[in-house]
Design a protein around this motif. Structure first.
Motif, PDB file in Angstrom:
ATOM      1  N   PHE A   1       4.784  10.814   5.350  1.00  0.00           N
ATOM      2  CA  PHE A   1       5.540  10.050   6.038  1.00  0.00           C
ATOM      3  C   PHE A   1       5.050   8.531   5.984  1.00  0.00           C
ATOM      4  CE2 PHE A   1       6.655  12.922  10.117  1.00  0.00           C
ATOM      5  CZ  PHE A   1       7.382  13.875   9.278  1.00  0.00           C
ATOM      6  N   PRO A   2       5.997   7.538   5.734  1.00  0.00           N
ATOM      7  CA  PRO A   2       5.553   6.195   5.627  1.00  0.00           C
ATOM      8  C   PRO A   2       5.422   5.681   7.106  1.00  0.00           C
ATOM      9  CG  PRO A   2       7.665   6.508   5.194  1.00  0.00           C
ATOM     10  CD  PRO A   2       7.401   7.828   5.280  1.00  0.00           C
ATOM     11  N   ILE A   3       4.942   4.478   7.342  1.00  0.00           N
ATOM     12  CA  ILE A   3       4.612   4.169   8.575  1.00  0.00           C
ATOM     13  C   ILE A   3       5.330   2.551   8.976  1.00  0.00           C
ATOM     14  CG2 ILE A   3       3.031   3.427  10.220  1.00  0.00           C
ATOM     15  CD1 ILE A   3       1.248   5.605   8.825  1.00  0.00           C
ATOM     16  N   VAL A   4       6.050   2.573   9.823  1.00  0.00           N
ATOM     17  CA  VAL A   4       6.637   1.226  10.104  1.00  0.00           C
ATOM     18  C   VAL A   4       5.542   0.169  10.922  1.00  0.00           C
ATOM     19  CG1 VAL A   4       8.354  -0.115  11.515  1.00  0.00           C
ATOM     20  CG2 VAL A   4       8.992   2.168  10.591  1.00  0.00           C
TER      21      VAL A   4
ATOM     22  N   ASN B   1       9.731   9.612   9.227  1.00  0.00           N
ATOM     23  CA  ASN B   1       9.128   8.474   9.171  1.00  0.00           C
ATOM     24  C   ASN B   1       8.392   8.130  10.498  1.00  0.00           C
ATOM     25  OD1 ASN B   1      10.854   7.416   6.876  1.00  0.00           O
ATOM     26  ND2 ASN B   1      12.346   8.021   8.110  1.00  0.00           N
ATOM     27  N   ALA B   2       7.128   7.314  10.390  1.00  0.00           N
ATOM     28  CA  ALA B   2       6.403   7.059  11.584  1.00  0.00           C
ATOM     29  C   ALA B   2       6.504   5.469  12.004  1.00  0.00           C
ATOM     30  CB  ALA B   2       5.086   7.456  11.041  1.00  0.00           C
TER      31      ALA B   2
ATOM     32  N   TRP C   1       0.957  -1.150  -0.028  1.00  0.00           N
ATOM     33  CA  TRP C   1      -0.057  -0.154   0.160  1.00  0.00           C
ATOM     34  C   TRP C   1       0.781   1.267   0.026  1.00  0.00           C
ATOM     35  CZ3 TRP C   1      -4.780  -0.757   3.891  1.00  0.00           C
ATOM     36  CH2 TRP C   1      -5.372  -1.916   3.525  1.00  0.00           C
ATOM     37  N   LEU C   2       2.087   1.202   0.637  1.00  0.00           N
ATOM     38  CA  LEU C   2       2.832   2.191   0.764  1.00  0.00           C
ATOM     39  C   LEU C   2       3.386   2.753  -0.900  1.00  0.00           C
ATOM     40  CD1 LEU C   2       4.866   4.373   2.083  1.00  0.00           C
ATOM     41  CD2 LEU C   2       6.206   2.498   2.400  1.00  0.00           C
ATOM     42  N   ASP C   3       3.909   1.700  -1.360  1.00  0.00           N
ATOM     43  CA  ASP C   3       4.280   1.842  -2.673  1.00  0.00           C
ATOM     44  C   ASP C   3       3.222   2.406  -3.819  1.00  0.00           C
ATOM     45  OD1 ASP C   3       6.156  -1.258  -2.886  1.00  0.00           O
ATOM     46  OD2 ASP C   3       6.382   0.646  -1.918  1.00  0.00           O
ATOM     47  N   ARG C   4       2.052   2.110  -3.464  1.00  0.00           N
ATOM     48  CA  ARG C   4       0.776   2.452  -4.087  1.00  0.00           C
ATOM     49  C   ARG C   4       0.467   4.012  -3.792  1.00  0.00           C
ATOM     50  NH1 ARG C   4      -3.969  -1.825  -3.470  1.00  0.00           N
ATOM     51  NH2 ARG C   4      -5.037   0.184  -4.069  1.00  0.00           N
TER      52      ARG C   4
END
Ligand code: 1WJ
Length: 376
Positions: free
Chosen positions: A190-193, A217-218, A168-171
């Motif tokens: 911000f992406p989420i780990v 980053n989150a 989903w992050l890539d999308r």
């Protein structure tokens, strides 16, 4: 967005920094008051600015999408204009609410179909349309559409959920690149780990997110009921991998003690409903511990709410008066308690920043963790 690290603590991973966006400077460590549906419940924007003075507040995509709906926000020229807040705003992507608030949702690779908690109507969130919604809301910092992995869950589920969040992050990123800013100022993604409480999955997810090379980053999937020690252990694993020169945002955290412990582990940004939600129930946080103002013991205590407090309510009203307002269910009581608690959280992170710069953060943190755990 620019992030300047101005100091690192010698005895812990604590950092002091400054984030600069088109809506001003955010000094870190920072606590972000939650303003889910375009209001920090019970507090005027003017009081927020004058008395609590946060550099940034939170909004929420799920809530704002359902009400007032994106069409209204677009006509207003974005959320800043709509709510008359000219400082920073961060919006969460709604991933968390889709699981926590709406009923009978269905998670598929494509996205999530859910039922509005307001009127039961059906809606569909995907990485793509959530990016469009966040462009329209216009927050300065926007979050990836992820799955907040429920806790507890078995390893297989956590692994599958993490990989879906990565896809989903890539999308999100691919789609965002096609969406211009709408209101003439920048928005930072911000992406989420994820990875639940499994060390190897957290390492994998932190590597994946670090490779995106985002401006911040989150860390998600924590503060979901796991023991504090698990939260700290996962935070430690992830901050060892995330780039040092970018801000780290630990989502949904936490109590005053959680915040200090996670600052020591290298976290820069926090949000939590606790100061505002607990305030509405009469639970006050102070540097010497927590107070349940509804308790009879405060009935004739005419001392100020908090001698060491930083907001006007702390010295202009007594404990006895505030207890009376709660007993009478006067909403002024909830407003006073909310301003106090948000003021305390802002004092806590500002004092932490000063101590990091002064070089004695670790000793101060150890003292505060004991002091704040008392029940007054
Ligand atoms: C409380 N613990 C917690 N909160 C969390 C939130 C924000 C909740 C969001 O919902 C509202 O508060 C309930 C706030 O919205 C303004 C907040 O940003 C998370 N959001 C995402 N996208 N992913 C996560 O893994 C996640 C984990 C959390 N753990």
């Amino acid at each position: 967005m620019k992030f300047d690290l101005v100091h690192k603590d010698p005895l812990s991973k604590a950092r002091a920094g400054s984030i600069t966006t088109d809506h001003g400077v955010i000094e870190t460590p920072i606590f972000m008051p939650v303003g889910t549906v375009a209001s920090v419940k019970g507090v005027h924007q003017r009081e927020l600015k004058n008395d609590i003075n946060p550099d940034i507040i939170l909004g929420n995509t799920y809530h704002l999408y359902l009400r007032p709906q994106t069409e209204i926000l677009e006509k207003a020229g974005g959320l800043h204009k709509f709510m008359n807040w000219d400082r920073n705003i961060l919006t969460d992507s709604g991933g968390y609410q889709v699981y926590s608030l709406s009923s009978n949702r269905k998670i598929k690779e494509e996205g999530v179909k859910f039922k509005s908690h307001i009127d039961g109507s059906y809606h569909f969130f995907s990485p793509e349309n959530v990016m469009e919604i966040q462009r329209t809301i216009g927050a300065d910092i926007i979050m990836a559409f992820d799955e907040c992995t429920p806790y507890p869950c078995d390893y297989r589920y956590a692994k599958r959920s993490m990989h879906m969040t990565h896809r989903w992050l890539d999308r999100c990123i691919a789609h965002l690149d096609k969406l211009p800013f709408k209101y003439g100022y920048e928005q930072t993604f911000f992406p989420i780990v994820q990875g639940s409480t499994y060390k190897d999955l957290r390492q994998q997810s932190a590597e994946y997110i670090a490779n995106v090379g985002a401006q911040g980053n989150a860390i998600g999937g924590l503060s979901v009921g796991e023991p504090a020690e698990e939260m700290y252990a996962m935070t430690e694993v992830v901050t060892a991998i995330l780039p040092e020169d970018k801000p780290r945002y630990l989502m949904g955290v936490g109590t005053p003690v959680n915040i200090l412990e996670n600052i020591a582990l290298g976290i820069d940004m926090f949000d939590c409903v606790m100061p505002t939600r607990n305030a509405r129930n009469g639970m006050l946080f102070t540097a010497n511990g927590s107070i349940n103002i509804k308790n009879k013991k405060w009935e004739a205590d005419f001392s100020p709410i908090d001698e060491m407090g930083i907001t006007f309510v702390d010295t202009e009203y007594s404990k006895a008066y505030l207890r009376h307002l709660f007993a009478a269910n006067e909403y002024l009581g909830k407003q006073i308690a909310t301003i106090h608690n948000l003021g305390f959280y802002m004092w806590l992170v500002r004092e932490a920043r000063e101590r990091i710069i002064a070089g004695d953060f670790y000793q101060w943190k150890e003292k505060m963790v004991k002091q704040m755990s008392q029940r007054l």
